[in-house]
Design a protein around this motif. Sequence first.
Motif, PDB file in Angstrom:
ATOM      1  N   LEU A 175      39.564  -5.759   4.086  1.00  0.00           N
ATOM      2  CA  LEU A 175      38.290  -5.444   4.742  1.00  0.00           C
ATOM      3  C   LEU A 175      37.543  -6.730   5.084  1.00  0.00           C
ATOM      4  CD1 LEU A 175      36.180  -3.352   5.669  1.00  0.00           C
ATOM      5  CD2 LEU A 175      35.317  -3.322   3.306  1.00  0.00           C
ATOM      6  N   GLU A 176      37.524  -7.668   4.160  1.00  0.00           N
ATOM      7  CA  GLU A 176      36.844  -8.947   4.404  1.00  0.00           C
ATOM      8  C   GLU A 176      37.496  -9.709   5.551  1.00  0.00           C
ATOM      9  OE1 GLU A 176      35.405  -9.734  -0.221  1.00  0.00           O
ATOM     10  OE2 GLU A 176      37.323 -10.502   0.469  1.00  0.00           O
ATOM     11  N   GLU A 179      31.288  -1.662   0.640  1.00  0.00           N
ATOM     12  CA  GLU A 179      31.468  -0.440  -0.135  1.00  0.00           C
ATOM     13  C   GLU A 179      32.942  -0.075  -0.217  1.00  0.00           C
ATOM     14  OE1 GLU A 179      28.987   2.331   1.959  1.00  0.00           O
ATOM     15  OE2 GLU A 179      27.147   1.416   1.201  1.00  0.00           O
ATOM     16  N   LEU A 180      33.314   0.629  -1.269  1.00  0.00           N
ATOM     17  CA  LEU A 180      34.705   1.045  -1.458  1.00  0.00           C
ATOM     18  C   LEU A 180      35.205   1.882  -0.283  1.00  0.00           C
ATOM     19  CD1 LEU A 180      34.543   1.911  -5.254  1.00  0.00           C
ATOM     20  CD2 LEU A 180      35.910   0.097  -4.219  1.00  0.00           C
ATOM     21  N   ALA A 181      34.318   2.613   0.366  1.00  0.00           N
ATOM     22  CA  ALA A 181      34.695   3.457   1.505  1.00  0.00           C
ATOM     23  C   ALA A 181      34.964   2.640   2.766  1.00  0.00           C
ATOM     24  CB  ALA A 181      33.595   4.482   1.771  1.00  0.00           C
ATOM     25  N   GLY A 182      34.687   1.327   2.726  1.00  0.00           N
ATOM     26  CA  GLY A 182      34.957   0.474   3.879  1.00  0.00           C
ATOM     27  C   GLY A 182      33.744   0.125   4.707  1.00  0.00           C
ATOM     28  N   ASN A 183      32.576   0.607   4.310  1.00  0.00           N
ATOM     29  CA  ASN A 183      31.345   0.260   5.022  1.00  0.00           C
ATOM     30  C   ASN A 183      30.862  -1.117   4.606  1.00  0.00           C
ATOM     31  OD1 ASN A 183      31.244   2.896   6.175  1.00  0.00           O
ATOM     32  ND2 ASN A 183      30.392   3.648   4.264  1.00  0.00           N
ATOM     33  N   ILE A 184      30.277  -1.828   5.554  1.00  0.00           N
ATOM     34  CA  ILE A 184      29.720  -3.148   5.275  1.00  0.00           C
ATOM     35  C   ILE A 184      28.257  -3.124   5.690  1.00  0.00           C
ATOM     36  CG2 ILE A 184      29.848  -5.621   5.798  1.00  0.00           C
ATOM     37  CD1 ILE A 184      32.823  -5.182   6.454  1.00  0.00           C
ATOM     38  N   ARG A 185      27.392  -3.410   4.742  1.00  0.00           N
ATOM     39  CA  ARG A 185      25.942  -3.394   5.001  1.00  0.00           C
ATOM     40  C   ARG A 185      25.395  -4.802   4.904  1.00  0.00           C
ATOM     41  NH1 ARG A 185      24.027   1.061   0.697  1.00  0.00           N
ATOM     42  NH2 ARG A 185      21.980   0.512   1.476  1.00  0.00           N
TER      43      ARG A 185
END
Length: 180
Positions: free
Chosen positions: A62-63, A171-177
Amino acid sequence: MKTLACTCSDCRSSFSRRSLLKILGAGLLLYPILGKIKPAQAVEHPAKALVLSCIDFRFISLEQEFLSEKMRGKYDWVALAGASLALTGFPHAAEAEVFWDQLELSTQLHGIQKVIILDHQDCGAYTTYLNADLSQDPGREYDLHREYLQQAKNDIQNRYLQLITEGYFLELAGNIRRVV
């Protein structure tokens, strides 16, 4: 002509004083040229940012995807447990020292303009240091990350006024805030 002999066990050669003077003379002639050679500069391969992430393997893909879009591959990367928490000296003062050393080098060698800090949900460093049940309260977990990201941003900007600092929560779900 007097001959000088090397006394090391690997080299049983000998050379004359004249040979030695020729070598030294060549060195003196080349010194003005070689003395001006400088180490690699940021102009040769600049980076846009230094990225600080946690060591947690669950977020690496993800990163990388996020950073390849945002930075087009032009960033230096440091991974320390807890990311923003590491700047407080968790688990040891050496972690903060490593970050500051790497930030200085990234600034000097690659001319970075930005620091990006990537914190994440369900971080073992945060639960170890702050609260073992932290991930059970997502609101509290996010608030603590926001506090530490803000503190990291303040610390960086106190030392490096020219750098922009951004903090994100993954977030574990793949969202990035974006947090700060």
